[in-house]
Design an enzyme around this catalytic site. Sequence first.
Site, PDB file in Angstrom:
ATOM      1  N   SER A  64       0.869  -1.029   0.071  1.00 34.16           N
ATOM      2  CA  SER A  64      -0.063   0.002  -0.006  1.00 34.16           C
ATOM      3  C   SER A  64       0.954   1.204   0.037  1.00 34.16           C
ATOM      4  CB  SER A  64      -1.024  -0.054   1.234  1.00 34.16           C
ATOM      5  OG  SER A  64      -1.982   1.096   1.132  1.00 34.16           O
ATOM      6  N   ASP A 276      -3.397   6.330  -3.061  1.00 32.95           N
ATOM      7  CA  ASP A 276      -2.145   5.589  -2.419  1.00 32.95           C
ATOM      8  C   ASP A 276      -1.724   4.498  -3.208  1.00 32.95           C
ATOM      9  OD1 ASP A 276      -4.077   3.458  -2.013  1.00 32.95           O
ATOM     10  OD2 ASP A 276      -3.514   2.962  -0.091  1.00 32.95           O
ATOM     11  N   ASP A 278      -1.553   1.515  -3.708  1.00 30.51           N
ATOM     12  CA  ASP A 278      -2.276   0.256  -4.475  1.00 30.51           C
ATOM     13  C   ASP A 278      -3.637   0.642  -4.536  1.00 30.51           C
ATOM     14  OD1 ASP A 278      -3.139   0.518  -1.694  1.00 30.51           O
ATOM     15  OD2 ASP A 278      -3.432  -1.761  -1.423  1.00 30.51           O
ATOM     16  N   PRO A 426      -6.249   0.094  19.934  1.00 35.26           N
ATOM     17  CA  PRO A 426      -4.886  -0.184  19.613  1.00 35.26           C
ATOM     18  C   PRO A 426      -4.513  -0.287  18.156  1.00 35.26           C
ATOM     19  CG  PRO A 426      -6.370  -2.327  19.838  1.00 35.26           C
ATOM     20  CD  PRO A 426      -7.084  -1.067  20.202  1.00 35.26           C
ATOM     21  N   SER A 427      -3.239  -0.093  17.654  1.00 32.96           N
ATOM     22  CA  SER A 427      -2.602   0.097  16.503  1.00 32.96           C
ATOM     23  C   SER A 427      -2.692  -1.489  15.860  1.00 32.96           C
ATOM     24  CB  SER A 427      -1.126   0.590  16.579  1.00 32.96           C
ATOM     25  OG  SER A 427      -0.794  -0.006  15.424  1.00 32.96           O
TER      26      SER A 427
HETATM   27 MG    MG Z   1      -3.823   1.095  -0.054  1.00 30.99          MG
END
Ligand code: MG
Length: 471
Positions: A64, A276, A278, A426-427
């Site tokens: 990405s 972005d 992708d 949370p990440s």
């Molecule tokens: Mg992406």
Amino acid sequence: MDLGAITKYSALHAKPNGLILQYGTAGFRTKAEHLDHVMFRMGLLAVLRSKQTKSTIGVMVTASHNPEEDNGVKLVDPLGEMLAPSWEEHATCLANAEEQDMQRVLIDISEKEAVNLQQDAFVVIGRDTRPSSEKLSQSVIDGVTVLGGQFHDYGLLTTPQLHYMVYCRNTGGRYGKATIEGYYQKLSKAFVELTKQASCSGDEYRSLKVDCANGIGALKLREMEHYFSQGLSVQLFNDGSKGKLNHLCGADFVKSHQKPPQGMEIKSNERCCSFDGDADRIVYYYHDADGHFHLIDGDKIATLISSFLKELLVEIGESLNIGVVQTAYANGSSTRYLEEVMKAAGDAISDMLVIEAILALKGLTVQQWDALYTDLPNRQLKVQVADRRVISTTNAERQAVTPPGLQEAINDLVKKYKLSRAFVRPSGTEDVVRVYAEADSQESADHLAHEVSLAVFQLAGGIGERPQPGF
Ligand code: MG
């Protein structure tokens, strides 16, 4: 399952000693040089998932918006959605198994998920433009083949295009043709039909500058351009002909730096967008007459599309309430909802065409669109913790279930400010807790975010320096 063959081929895609990776919402992501074994194993896993669901499964090789040196992989479930959570765990186990444990882990997964190993399997594969992607997708194919799966390698695709292929194949072609041509025709036909009805077709509505992040979006938009050119002309920037992927360009760069990407000249009030790496994400922006930069992202995109659909429903006398995204996840959280929850579902090209069609139909300029909706002031912060898994959430990640006492503390803090809201989550990839706060003024939003950060630090095992006030 030919365990002998698996062991033999696995040795050709050996796992580096001690490397541990976790499958998150974005799949696996790390430096490309550490991913060969993961790709091979995700090929194996895709075959098992395909056998279990008796459906085509997708494998996308991409990282990405990460830098060009990174890469990653994610699996696409039968209806084009993200991989089921129980299979995310299997993915993590399989990717981290030492060579001698591979057979056991594969058998465990098959037994736990009652996979019929006699069932046929079909896997489709796509990849982005990173230099490492072609070789890594070959490793996926090795994994698929060694477990007896059939495959189709689509080669270069945007992530949403692979999702589209998976969905088309599993719905017997009812949704569309599972070819790149089918994708272009389906989207462009809808766009051209819609914009034919627009009364304002002056140039202002018909041209758009697109920053393609030096990624796959450029290639695919170029291929697609002539299908919709009667309704829209696009001018591509950062098309991969010179710059590096995601370097000083792309949706994430524009959003985090609040400025246009490198290489794009903007006249005032000119409509521009960035994909972005992708092409599953898009942001719009413009410079006003004073040269100030304005970003239009998730919230305002959702507002534009949902209010348009709502008007159409009102027109045909339908009372169904479709303002859900806009109301339940208003402001920062609607962005989060779009960016995180709908990550399987976002498509920069398709979003761009919908937005352009609506702007043309409604005769809106980019500034008028921007003015439709104003965000409450908000602040986002990060808190380092020893282990992000101590935080679990519910209610679309807006309420903390654990650690005990944290949600109560947040509730008490929120009561101190007007028009306020705050939540923590949370990440997906690092030991970090993200804090979001909004309130009637920037000062209040900043205070609230800081106080919530302190509560997280105290109750959820914060490490390093205590969060400081001031930004
Ligand atoms: Mg992406």
